[in-house]
Design an enzyme around this catalytic site. Structure first.
Site, short mmCIF file in Angstrom:
data_model
loop_
_atom_site.label_atom_id
_atom_site.label_comp_id
_atom_site.label_asym_id
_atom_site.label_seq_id
_atom_site.Cartn_x
_atom_site.Cartn_y
_atom_site.Cartn_z
N LYS A 70 -1.42 1.95 -4.48
CA LYS A 70 -1.64 1.70 -3.05
C LYS A 70 -0.38 1.20 -2.34
O LYS A 70 0.00 1.74 -1.30
CB LYS A 70 -2.80 0.71 -2.87
CG LYS A 70 -3.16 0.43 -1.43
CD LYS A 70 -4.43 -0.37 -1.30
CE LYS A 70 -4.29 -1.82 -1.65
NZ LYS A 70 -4.32 -2.19 -3.05
N THR A 72 2.71 1.37 -3.38
CA THR A 72 3.72 2.43 -3.47
C THR A 72 3.49 3.48 -2.39
O THR A 72 4.44 3.93 -1.73
CB THR A 72 3.67 3.08 -4.87
OG1 THR A 72 3.91 2.08 -5.86
CG2 THR A 72 4.71 4.17 -5.01
N ARG A 93 1.75 -7.68 2.12
CA ARG A 93 1.55 -9.05 1.65
C ARG A 93 2.69 -9.46 0.72
O ARG A 93 3.37 -8.63 0.15
CB ARG A 93 0.22 -9.15 0.87
CG ARG A 93 -1.02 -8.94 1.71
CD ARG A 93 -2.24 -8.81 0.84
NE ARG A 93 -2.16 -7.63 0.00
CZ ARG A 93 -2.84 -7.46 -1.13
NH1 ARG A 93 -3.65 -8.40 -1.55
NH2 ARG A 93 -2.71 -6.35 -1.83
N LYS A 104 -1.46 -8.25 -13.64
CA LYS A 104 -1.48 -7.24 -12.59
C LYS A 104 -0.09 -6.76 -12.19
O LYS A 104 0.12 -5.61 -11.86
CB LYS A 104 -2.21 -7.80 -11.36
CG LYS A 104 -2.31 -6.83 -10.19
CD LYS A 104 -3.11 -7.45 -9.05
CE LYS A 104 -3.13 -6.53 -7.84
NZ LYS A 104 -1.82 -6.45 -7.16
N ALA A 272 -7.60 -10.29 -2.25
CA ALA A 272 -8.72 -9.62 -1.61
C ALA A 272 -10.04 -9.84 -2.34
O ALA A 272 -11.10 -9.64 -1.76
CB ALA A 272 -8.45 -8.12 -1.51
N PHE A 300 -6.80 -4.37 -3.08
CA PHE A 300 -7.80 -3.79 -3.98
C PHE A 300 -8.50 -2.59 -3.31
O PHE A 300 -7.91 -1.90 -2.49
CB PHE A 300 -8.79 -4.84 -4.46
CG PHE A 300 -8.18 -5.86 -5.38
CD1 PHE A 300 -7.38 -5.48 -6.43
CD2 PHE A 300 -8.38 -7.21 -5.17
CE1 PHE A 300 -6.81 -6.41 -7.29
CE2 PHE A 300 -7.80 -8.17 -6.02
CZ PHE A 300 -7.03 -7.76 -7.07
N PHE A 381 0.34 12.33 -10.58
CA PHE A 381 0.98 12.08 -11.87
C PHE A 381 1.38 13.42 -12.49
O PHE A 381 0.75 14.46 -12.21
CB PHE A 381 0.02 11.33 -12.80
CG PHE A 381 -0.13 9.87 -12.49
CD1 PHE A 381 0.49 8.90 -13.29
CD2 PHE A 381 -0.87 9.44 -11.40
CE1 PHE A 381 0.36 7.55 -13.00
CE2 PHE A 381 -1.00 8.09 -11.11
CZ PHE A 381 -0.38 7.15 -11.91
N TRP A 409 6.41 8.06 -5.48
CA TRP A 409 6.95 7.32 -6.62
C TRP A 409 8.21 8.01 -7.15
O TRP A 409 9.21 7.35 -7.44
CB TRP A 409 5.90 7.20 -7.72
CG TRP A 409 6.34 6.34 -8.87
CD1 TRP A 409 6.17 4.99 -9.01
CD2 TRP A 409 7.06 6.77 -10.04
NE1 TRP A 409 6.74 4.54 -10.18
CE2 TRP A 409 7.29 5.61 -10.84
CE3 TRP A 409 7.53 8.00 -10.49
CZ2 TRP A 409 7.96 5.66 -12.06
CZ3 TRP A 409 8.20 8.05 -11.70
CH2 TRP A 409 8.40 6.90 -12.48
#
Length: 555
Positions: A70, A72, A93, A104, A272, A300, A381, A409
């Site tokens: 998210k 990224t 954030r 995480k 969150a 999240f 991916f 990415w």
């Protein structure tokens, strides 16, 4: 393949004065923290007369070990908008040290879609979290000192609700006994610590619109109750002035850059799952004031971050998004469909189809409940197959929602062009934005609305303790506040093991409390914790620094 930190360290950063110039921040509003970080004076928001840009929210499916990407995608989308000639600014954030050293990880993006300097952002940054922790613990110290010095307010030590905090995952501190060692060392009582991002002061900082508003909100914090059950506030303890003094600089948004030189405001960081999960209103407004497109994210899955962004933050700040991006990955959807983690790289249309309802429910919530235009961003991916991508696209088109591949990415902004173009198109379409519930509903009715409309559960169950708290909160005049659900991030339900889009469940609320300063009620569900613990193998074990001061192992 380079790690995120190796990519970040190999790129040349622009001086923060040059980034400020790109953003349109006049030099008199800039307070530099070295060459690559700065705070921006919030008077900029009132001094610059410029129409606000379009607000774009990036959210996601329920997170899985397979990864969604998210942050990224958020960073890559802002870079992608710049690639197609748009004036875009990103607002994110700040990461918490707890997950940075835990499991995480950080929150600075990844690959070639990162905000930098990533080491600084993920560690101490400009000291905002330290200021928040200091203000939180100052209030705790003043509270206990008041009781020690005679307790003129008649505070019941057994009904103190204010806890200390530290920005670290430390399960040992969840429940403690302090004040031991004789009378001169205070009054013995049960106490505990929350992680700093769960402190109400974090939420207050992120929702405050000015110094005056910050001070007023701090004064409204409820720290406990008297023997006759009257709420006691920080203002009753005369603490709000000193707390504001600690936070006056932390209130100013932080300006940094992406790897491609897009201006980025990074400010505030409530979790969150236990708080409202959005960066500060100050940072979002700065991005809107300076950019034609302000790209922001909510933590999240959309059942937590997006719901709170739309029902709490937008309501309080008077914000109205122009478009929403829901991020997913083929791998993560297969995980929701029951595929084993070791098999996620193999084509599996059956597992993908079983996992797709998770994505589709988030999309339907955004478009039908909140009335906002939406695009699905597939974080691609290398092992994703064309048949898997086509299946996602066909299911989303059935809901009238387009799908854009995100390859940020690996390719940075260039890999976000298609998503950027779709977002620009959506921003020009009409929307009928509305919150998922009215503030005029009762506390129980608002809880029911979130569970039924957003989670698609059968209803909400309040424990006897929560029922008593709901009645007391209503009697104290808090029934008109919005709800901040503290819930697992892994499921629409309050059971982390229920993946996909479960049905036939109820959500149990075991505790309700007023965050009177922040301006919402917190509903604690399931076994959600306000102080996480470290995993068996913490990320901290991989982090090191050489004799030149270069950090390694930070992702």
């Amino acid at each position: 393949m380079k790690s995120d930190i190796e990519i970040a360290q190999s790129c040349s950063l622009q001086h923060i004065r040059d980034i400020a110039a790109v953003a349109g921040v006049p030099e008199q509003y800039l307070e530099q923290y070295g060459n690559y970080k700065a705070k921006v004076d919030y008077h900029l928001l009132t001094d610059i007369a410029r129409p606000d840009g379009k607000l774009i929210l990036v959210t996601a499916i329920n997170p899985t070990p397979a990864g969604e990407g998210k942050t990224t995608t958020t960073v890559g989308l802002a870079d992608g908008l710049r690639k197609i000639g748009k004036n875009a600014i990103v607002a994110l954030r700040e990461p918490s040290l707890g997950p940075v050293f835990g499991l995480k990880g950080g929150a600075a993006g990844g690959g070639y879609a990162q905000v930098v300097p990533m080491e600084d952002i993920n560690l101490h940054f400009t000291g905002d979290f330290h200021a928040i922790g200091a203000a939180n613990n100052l209030l705790a110290a003043i509270l206990d000192n008041h009781i020690y010095q005679g307790n003129a307010l008649q505070i019941d030590p057994k009904r103190i609700t204010w806890r200390r905090c530290v920005d670290m995952n430390d399960r040992q501190l969840r429940n403690i006994v302090d004040g031991l060692g004789g009378r001169v060392n205070g009054s013995p009582r049960e106490d505990g610590f929350d992680i700093t991002v769960a402190s109400e002061i974090m939420a207050i900082l992120c929702l405050a619109s000015s110094i005056a508003d910050l001070k007023e909100r701090l004064g409204r914090i409820i720290v406990g109750y008297t023997y006759d059950e009257t709420p006691v506030t920080a203002a009753d303890l005369k603490a709000q002035g000193a707390m504001t003094a600690l936070l006056k600089d932390a209130l100013k948004p932080n300006l940094v850059q992406t790897l491609e030189g897009t201006p980025a405001f990074i400010h505030g960081g409530p979790f969150a799952n236990i708080a409202h999960g959005c960066n500060s209103i100050m940072a979002t407004r700065a991005a809107l004031k300076l950019g034609d497109y302000a790209v922001t994210e909510a933590g999240f899955g959309a059942d937590l971050g997006a719901e709170k962004f739309l029902d709490i933050k937008c309501r309080m700040a008077g914000l109205s998004p122009s478009a929403v991006v829901v991020v997913a990955s083929v791998r993560a959807l297969k995980h929701h469909g029951g595929a084993a983690k070791a098999d996620l790289g193999n084509e599996n249309l059956n597992a993908l189809e079983k996992g797709l309802p998770n994505l589709l429910q988030h999309v339907e919530n955004i478009t039908q409940v909140f009335g906002l235009p939406c695009v699905v961003a597939i974080n691609r991916f290398p092992l994703d197959t064309e048949r898997e991508l086509a299946l996602i696209e066909s299911k989303c088109r059935a809901l009238g929602v387009n799908v854009a591949l995100s390859e940020v990415w690996a390719k940075g902004g260039e890999g976000g062009r298609a998503l950027a173009e779709e977002v620009v198109r959506l921003c020009e379409t009409p929307n009928r934005f509305e919150q998922s519930y009215s503030l005029d509903l009762s506390i129980e009715e608002k809880l029911e609305a979130i569970v039924k409309k957003i989670y698609h559960g059968d209803g909400v169950l309040l424990t006897p303790n929560a029922k008593k708290q709901a009645k007391q909160l209503a009697e104290q005049g808090f029934s008109k506040l919005p709800i901040c659900m503290a819930k697992t991030q892994y499921s629409f339900s309050d059971d982390a093991s229920l993946l996909g889009a479960p049905r036939g469940f109820t959500v149990t609320v075991r505790n309700l409390k007023a965050s009177a300063g922040a301006g919402f009620l917190v509903a604690l569900t399931g076994d959600i914790l306000t102080m996480p613990g470290l995993p068996k193998v913490p990320s901290a074990e991989k982090i090191d620094v050489d004799e030149s001061g270069v950090i390694s192992g930070l992702f």
